[in-house]
Design a protein around this motif. Structure first.
Motif, mmCIF file in Angstrom:
data_model
loop_
_atom_site.group_PDB
_atom_site.id
_atom_site.type_symbol
_atom_site.label_atom_id
_atom_site.label_comp_id
_atom_site.label_asym_id
_atom_site.label_seq_id
_atom_site.Cartn_x
_atom_site.Cartn_y
_atom_site.Cartn_z
ATOM 1 N N GLU A 62 0.093 8.937 2.241
ATOM 2 C CA GLU A 62 1.704 9.932 1.577
ATOM 3 C C GLU A 62 1.155 10.456 -0.045
ATOM 4 O O GLU A 62 1.711 10.916 -0.941
ATOM 5 N N LEU A 63 0.673 9.261 -1.392
ATOM 6 C CA LEU A 63 -0.677 9.450 -2.338
ATOM 7 C C LEU A 63 -1.148 10.556 -2.546
ATOM 8 O O LEU A 63 -0.820 11.050 -3.797
ATOM 9 N N LEU A 64 -2.167 10.880 -1.297
ATOM 10 C CA LEU A 64 -3.259 11.649 -2.257
ATOM 11 C C LEU A 64 -1.940 12.755 -1.908
ATOM 12 O O LEU A 64 -2.760 14.105 -2.237
ATOM 13 N N LYS A 65 -0.756 13.137 -1.197
ATOM 14 C CA LYS A 65 -0.254 14.433 -0.837
ATOM 15 C C LYS A 65 0.493 14.406 -2.113
ATOM 16 O O LYS A 65 0.705 15.849 -2.435
ATOM 17 N N VAL A 66 0.977 13.743 -3.368
ATOM 18 C CA VAL A 66 1.542 13.908 -4.228
ATOM 19 C C VAL A 66 1.278 13.448 -5.854
ATOM 20 O O VAL A 66 1.775 13.302 -6.889
ATOM 21 N N SER A 67 -0.067 13.121 -5.683
ATOM 22 C CA SER A 67 -0.541 12.838 -6.810
ATOM 23 C C SER A 67 -1.748 13.305 -7.349
ATOM 24 O O SER A 67 -2.386 14.100 -6.870
ATOM 25 N N GLY A 68 -1.984 13.730 -8.054
ATOM 26 C CA GLY A 68 -2.490 14.517 -8.784
ATOM 27 C C GLY A 68 -2.459 16.406 -8.484
ATOM 28 O O GLY A 68 -1.282 17.044 -8.116
ATOM 29 N N GLY A 69 -4.176 16.985 -9.055
ATOM 30 C CA GLY A 69 -3.425 18.309 -8.725
ATOM 31 C C GLY A 69 -2.534 19.314 -9.670
ATOM 32 O O GLY A 69 -2.203 18.706 -10.755
ATOM 33 N N ALA A 70 -1.390 19.422 -9.760
ATOM 34 C CA ALA A 70 -0.174 20.889 -10.151
ATOM 35 C C ALA A 70 0.302 19.514 -10.558
ATOM 36 O O ALA A 70 1.140 19.122 -11.939
ATOM 37 N N ALA A 71 0.655 17.954 -10.741
ATOM 38 C CA ALA A 71 0.988 16.857 -10.317
ATOM 39 C C ALA A 71 0.397 15.959 -11.375
ATOM 40 O O ALA A 71 -0.625 16.049 -11.337
ATOM 41 N N ARG A 72 1.526 14.672 -11.749
ATOM 42 C CA ARG A 72 0.879 14.198 -12.714
ATOM 43 C C ARG A 72 0.018 13.206 -11.277
ATOM 44 O O ARG A 72 0.724 12.229 -10.433
ATOM 45 N N PRO A 73 -0.860 12.495 -11.812
ATOM 46 C CA PRO A 73 -1.321 11.652 -11.152
ATOM 47 C C PRO A 73 -0.691 10.060 -11.144
ATOM 48 O O PRO A 73 -0.064 9.755 -12.259
ATOM 49 N N VAL A 74 -1.042 9.591 -10.127
ATOM 50 C CA VAL A 74 0.111 8.036 -9.694
ATOM 51 C C VAL A 74 -0.841 6.731 -9.496
ATOM 52 O O VAL A 74 -1.867 7.343 -9.157
ATOM 53 N N GLU A 75 -0.771 5.931 -10.548
ATOM 54 C CA GLU A 75 -1.441 4.551 -10.160
ATOM 55 C C GLU A 75 -0.480 3.751 -9.586
ATOM 56 O O GLU A 75 0.700 3.971 -11.027
ATOM 57 N N LEU A 76 -0.666 3.217 -8.706
ATOM 58 C CA LEU A 76 0.037 2.306 -7.790
ATOM 59 C C LEU A 76 -0.017 0.774 -7.865
ATOM 60 O O LEU A 76 -1.684 1.068 -7.168
ATOM 61 N N ILE A 77 0.232 -0.137 -7.714
ATOM 62 C CA ILE A 77 -0.507 -1.245 -8.200
ATOM 63 C C ILE A 77 1.317 -2.145 -7.373
ATOM 64 O O ILE A 77 1.700 -1.825 -7.585
ATOM 65 N N VAL A 78 0.494 -3.066 -6.178
ATOM 66 C CA VAL A 78 1.179 -3.140 -5.888
ATOM 67 C C VAL A 78 0.885 -5.303 -5.275
ATOM 68 O O VAL A 78 -0.366 -5.323 -5.338
ATOM 69 N N VAL A 79 1.386 -6.065 -5.972
ATOM 70 C CA VAL A 79 1.199 -7.715 -5.986
ATOM 71 C C VAL A 79 2.896 -8.609 -4.555
ATOM 72 O O VAL A 79 3.711 -8.435 -4.891
ATOM 73 N N VAL A 80 2.419 -9.287 -4.497
ATOM 74 C CA VAL A 80 2.775 -9.727 -3.903
ATOM 75 C C VAL A 80 3.252 -11.317 -4.974
ATOM 76 O O VAL A 80 2.771 -12.018 -5.348
ATOM 77 N N GLN A 81 4.540 -11.507 -4.695
ATOM 78 C CA GLN A 81 5.173 -12.254 -5.497
ATOM 79 C C GLN A 81 4.202 -13.725 -5.599
ATOM 80 O O GLN A 81 4.449 -14.564 -6.829
ATOM 81 N N ASP A 82 4.303 -14.117 -4.531
ATOM 82 C CA ASP A 82 3.292 -15.955 -4.102
ATOM 83 C C ASP A 82 2.651 -15.488 -4.811
ATOM 84 O O ASP A 82 1.779 -16.810 -4.741
ATOM 85 N N GLU A 83 1.867 -13.955 -5.132
ATOM 86 C CA GLU A 83 0.261 -14.429 -5.645
ATOM 87 C C GLU A 83 0.481 -14.910 -6.956
ATOM 88 O O GLU A 83 -0.924 -14.712 -7.579
ATOM 89 N N VAL A 84 1.405 -14.163 -7.889
ATOM 90 C CA VAL A 84 1.325 -13.907 -9.033
ATOM 91 C C VAL A 84 2.463 -15.324 -9.487
ATOM 92 O O VAL A 84 2.292 -15.063 -11.273
ATOM 93 N N ARG A 85 2.812 -15.717 -9.026
ATOM 94 C CA ARG A 85 4.521 -16.683 -9.756
ATOM 95 C C ARG A 85 4.528 -17.982 -8.462
ATOM 96 O O ARG A 85 4.621 -17.539 -7.351
ATOM 97 N N PRO A 86 3.689 -18.730 -8.923
ATOM 98 C CA PRO A 86 3.691 -19.591 -10.443
ATOM 99 C C PRO A 86 2.550 -18.194 -10.968
ATOM 100 O O PRO A 86 1.227 -18.373 -9.587
ATOM 101 N N TRP A 87 2.231 -18.689 -11.718
ATOM 102 C CA TRP A 87 0.878 -17.269 -12.698
ATOM 103 C C TRP A 87 -0.385 -18.570 -11.641
ATOM 104 O O TRP A 87 -0.579 -19.505 -12.627
ATOM 105 N N ARG A 88 -1.295 -17.939 -11.903
ATOM 106 C CA ARG A 88 -2.609 -18.510 -11.494
ATOM 107 C C ARG A 88 -4.173 -17.502 -11.793
ATOM 108 O O ARG A 88 -3.124 -16.352 -12.267
ATOM 109 N N PHE A 89 -5.127 -17.973 -12.555
ATOM 110 C CA PHE A 89 -6.169 -16.968 -12.642
ATOM 111 C C PHE A 89 -7.217 -16.637 -12.327
ATOM 112 O O PHE A 89 -7.592 -18.145 -12.035
#
Length: 253
Positions: A62-89
């Motif tokens: 779906e993003l290939l259809k609506v990102s870039g070309g005549a439209a603004r390019p999209v950068e979408l990142i998805v994170v699972v809350q448990d992977e970043v809270r509590p924070w760890r590196f």
């Protein structure tokens, strides 16, 4: 009303990841001084549970259809809350869509979970921007990133960044400028604002290269790395890398 460029994105996320989306947040250029002609729409989605392979594949299609070309390019990142809270590196990223990977997506590659040190500066920008498109303020679903983790994440990404200098010249130069600025001042700035800070600190011979990158980013000049500027690109990048290494060694001002 959805932010410009996100009108397709919010319904797509809710349709694809029903009952799991905790918050959707705008960050990047849109919240650091405004979108520029070459800016992506940068969005982070925080979810309760990982996406399935089928859900990730559908997002890509779906993003290939609506990102870039005549439209603004999209950068979408998805994170699972448990992977970043509590924070760890390093934290783990669940999904990534970016136009620079379009060729891979069109070949059928579906991005999956992987460690992503780059989430340290990204989550820092999300928290600073405080720009929810859906859900509560980001501080309600994300932990702050310790400054030392932010510093080591942006420094660690420099070699990979420089490897793209020939194919993504403008973005690499401006990102190096932003890394130096963040290390020296503790502030995360828009790319052109970072260049404003760096330019007076550059030797005169390197200024035209970074000034052109800034002008292209702002839409003031057409992008051209001709015989006049091209020979100075790598020396300018080398100076920026050395400045980053020196600043990382001595700490913030």
């Amino acid at each position: 009303m959805p932010a410009p460029g996100t009108q397709h994105l919010l319904p797509l996320l809710h349709r694809t990841l029903p009952d799991t989306v905790l918050g959707i947040y705008l960050h990047g250029s849109a919240t650091l001084g405004g979108l520029r002609p070459h800016s992506d729409i940068d969005v982070l989605a925080v979810v309760r549970e990982p996406a399935t392979h089928a859900q990730r594949r559908f997002l890509v299609q779906e993003l290939l259809k609506v990102s870039g070309g005549a439209a603004r390019p999209v950068e979408l990142i998805v994170v699972v809350q448990d992977e970043v809270r509590p924070w760890r590196f390093p934290p783990t990223r669940d999904f990534l869509y970016g136009e620079w990977l379009r060729d891979e997506y069109e070949r059928g590659v579906v991005p999956g979970p992987e460690p992503s040190p780059d989430l340290a500066p990204l989550l820092t920008m999300v928290l600073l921007a405080d720009a929810p498109l859906y859900g509560p303020p980001p501080a309600d679903v994300l932990d702050p990133v310790p400054h030392e983790d932010l510093r080591r994440a942006i420094v660690a990404g420099v070699p990979e960044l420089v490897a793209e200098l020939d194919t993504d010249t403008r973005n690499v130069l401006l990102t190096l400028a932003r890394i130096w600025t963040t290390l020296a001042t503790g502030a995360v700035r828009a790319k052109d604002a970072a260049a404003d800070w760096v330019l007076p600190r550059l030797p005169a011979e390197h200024r035209p290269v970074l000034a052109h990158a800034r002008a292209v980013y702002r839409g003031d000049e057409a992008e051209r790395w001709d015989d006049t500027l091209a020979p100075g690109v790598r020396p300018c990048a080398g100076f920026l890398v050395r400045a980053i290494e020196d600043q990382a060694a001595k700490g913030s001002a």
